[in-house]
Each structure stands twice: as C-alpha cells, then as structure tokens.
Motif scaffolding. Structure first.
Motif, short mmCIF file in Angstrom:
data_model
loop_
_atom_site.label_atom_id
_atom_site.label_comp_id
_atom_site.label_asym_id
_atom_site.label_seq_id
_atom_site.Cartn_x
_atom_site.Cartn_y
_atom_site.Cartn_z
N PHE A 13 44.98 35.44 31.12
CA PHE A 13 44.45 35.99 32.36
C PHE A 13 43.19 35.28 32.82
CE2 PHE A 13 47.19 39.36 30.94
CZ PHE A 13 47.77 39.78 32.11
N TRP A 54 40.63 46.44 29.09
CA TRP A 54 41.69 45.94 29.97
C TRP A 54 41.28 46.10 31.43
CZ3 TRP A 54 45.81 42.97 29.90
CH2 TRP A 54 46.68 43.00 31.00
N MET A 58 41.00 43.33 34.36
CA MET A 58 41.75 43.42 35.61
C MET A 58 40.82 43.39 36.82
SD MET A 58 44.92 43.25 34.96
CE MET A 58 44.37 42.05 33.74
N THR A 62 41.23 40.52 39.56
CA THR A 62 41.64 40.87 40.93
C THR A 62 40.49 40.75 41.93
OG1 THR A 62 41.36 43.24 40.51
CG2 THR A 62 43.56 42.30 40.14
N VAL A 68 47.72 40.87 40.24
CA VAL A 68 48.34 41.32 38.99
C VAL A 68 49.29 42.44 39.37
CG1 VAL A 68 47.99 42.29 36.69
CG2 VAL A 68 46.29 40.71 37.65
N ASN A 92 44.89 52.03 36.37
CA ASN A 92 45.25 50.61 36.47
C ASN A 92 45.15 50.13 37.92
OD1 ASN A 92 46.98 51.73 34.08
ND2 ASN A 92 46.82 49.53 33.72
N GLU A 97 45.38 46.39 39.87
CA GLU A 97 46.80 46.10 39.62
C GLU A 97 47.66 46.79 40.68
OE1 GLU A 97 48.43 46.12 35.53
OE2 GLU A 97 46.48 46.94 34.95
#
Length: 173
Positions: A13, A54, A58, A62, A68, A92, A97
């Motif tokens: 990532f 996580w 993310m 992003t 994602v 998330n 995401e």
C-alpha cells in the motif's frame, strides 16, 4: 510457492500509484487480532480500536488521492462474522475505502473465479497479492503474482463484480 506476511503485503500500500482492489470471498476469517473484538461484538460490546493501524494506513493512502476498493461476495443469510464485518464497514469507509457487497447467489451461473477462488488484492492492474489460508481459515500469507495473463483475468473479474455489487450504504442484509 513463496508467501509474504500480512505486514509485507501491507507494505504494498506504500508503493502503489492509483488503485488497490480487494476481492473477498470467505464468510469467515480467523484473523488473530480480530478474535477478541469479534467475540466482544457477539456479546454486544463494540470496540473498533484494533482497526486503527489499518485505518491510519487507509487514510494516508486515500488522502493522497489513491483509491482502495473492495467487493465482498457473501452467502445469505450471513454468518455472524459477515454481520460483524457489515457492522464495522462504516469505519472502513470513513477512512476512505469504497466497499460493495455481492450476494454469492447473484454470481453468474458457471462463473469461474481466478487464482483457485482465493481472495486477492490487485494493485494498479499489475500486481496481485493472493491470500492463502489453512483449513481452519487462518491466514498463511499472500502469494505475489505479476503474470499478465492472471492479472488480466483478475481485472476482468474485478470490473464485472464491481459493477454487479451494491454499495455499502445501499446494501441491506
């Protein structure tokens, strides 16, 4: 076959340029750091703090303009694990995401899944990280594949399933 760890997979990532896509096909994941929070959720306690590493990753990815996305192919009625996953999906999505849901029974008749029906991450339409699990559902690691024929098949499947799947905010289990 050589497998990389989840931590090594997460390093991917840090280096992709545009798009990361995850196809999830399992109705249960036996991920060690989820066992406590999942068990607590079954008892009525919600604590998503275990997801913070996580979620930070993310947000970083992003916020830099990268996409994602995930499609979760699920059996209906849902397993308790999928109900828990559904309940935590907003977290998330708040981290950037985009997640869609596809009931397994809506897959086209005779539809074949690439890479032996395993879950996979596709990075920038060039590199796959294919998840491998033991018989108990525990993650063994990810196999990195760059074979253009296999990658192209996964791109085709991604595009088809993304279009078929229902965005999280519209999916009602």
């Amino acid at each position: 076959m050589e497998l990389i760890s989840s931590a090594e997979r997460n390093q991917l990532f840090e280096s992709f340029a545009h798009d990361a896509f995850h196809l999830e096909l399992r109705d249960d994941y036996s991920v060690p750091n989820e066992e406590g929070p999942y068990g607590d959720w079954l008892k009525g306690t919600v604590d998503d703090s275990f997801m913070e590493p996580w979620l930070q990753l993310m947000r970083r990815v992003t916020d830099s303009g990268k996409a994602v996305r995930r499609v979760r192919v699920v059996t209906e009625p849902h397993s308790s694990y999928i109900r828990w996953e559904y309940a935590t999906t907003n977290v998330n999505e708040e981290a950037g995401e985009s997640i869609r849901w596809l009931p397994r029974h809506k897959l086209p008749a005779g539809f074949g899944l690439p890479v032996a029906g395993n879950d996979w991450w596709l990075f920038d339409d060039k590199l796959l990280a294919v998840g491998h699990f033991d018989d108990a559902g525990r993650v063994l690691g990810s196999e990195v594949i760059e074979d253009p024929t296999i990658v192209d098949e996964c791109i085709r499947v991604r595009d088809l399933l993304w279009d078929m799947a229902t965005p999280h905010n519209e999916y009602k289990p």
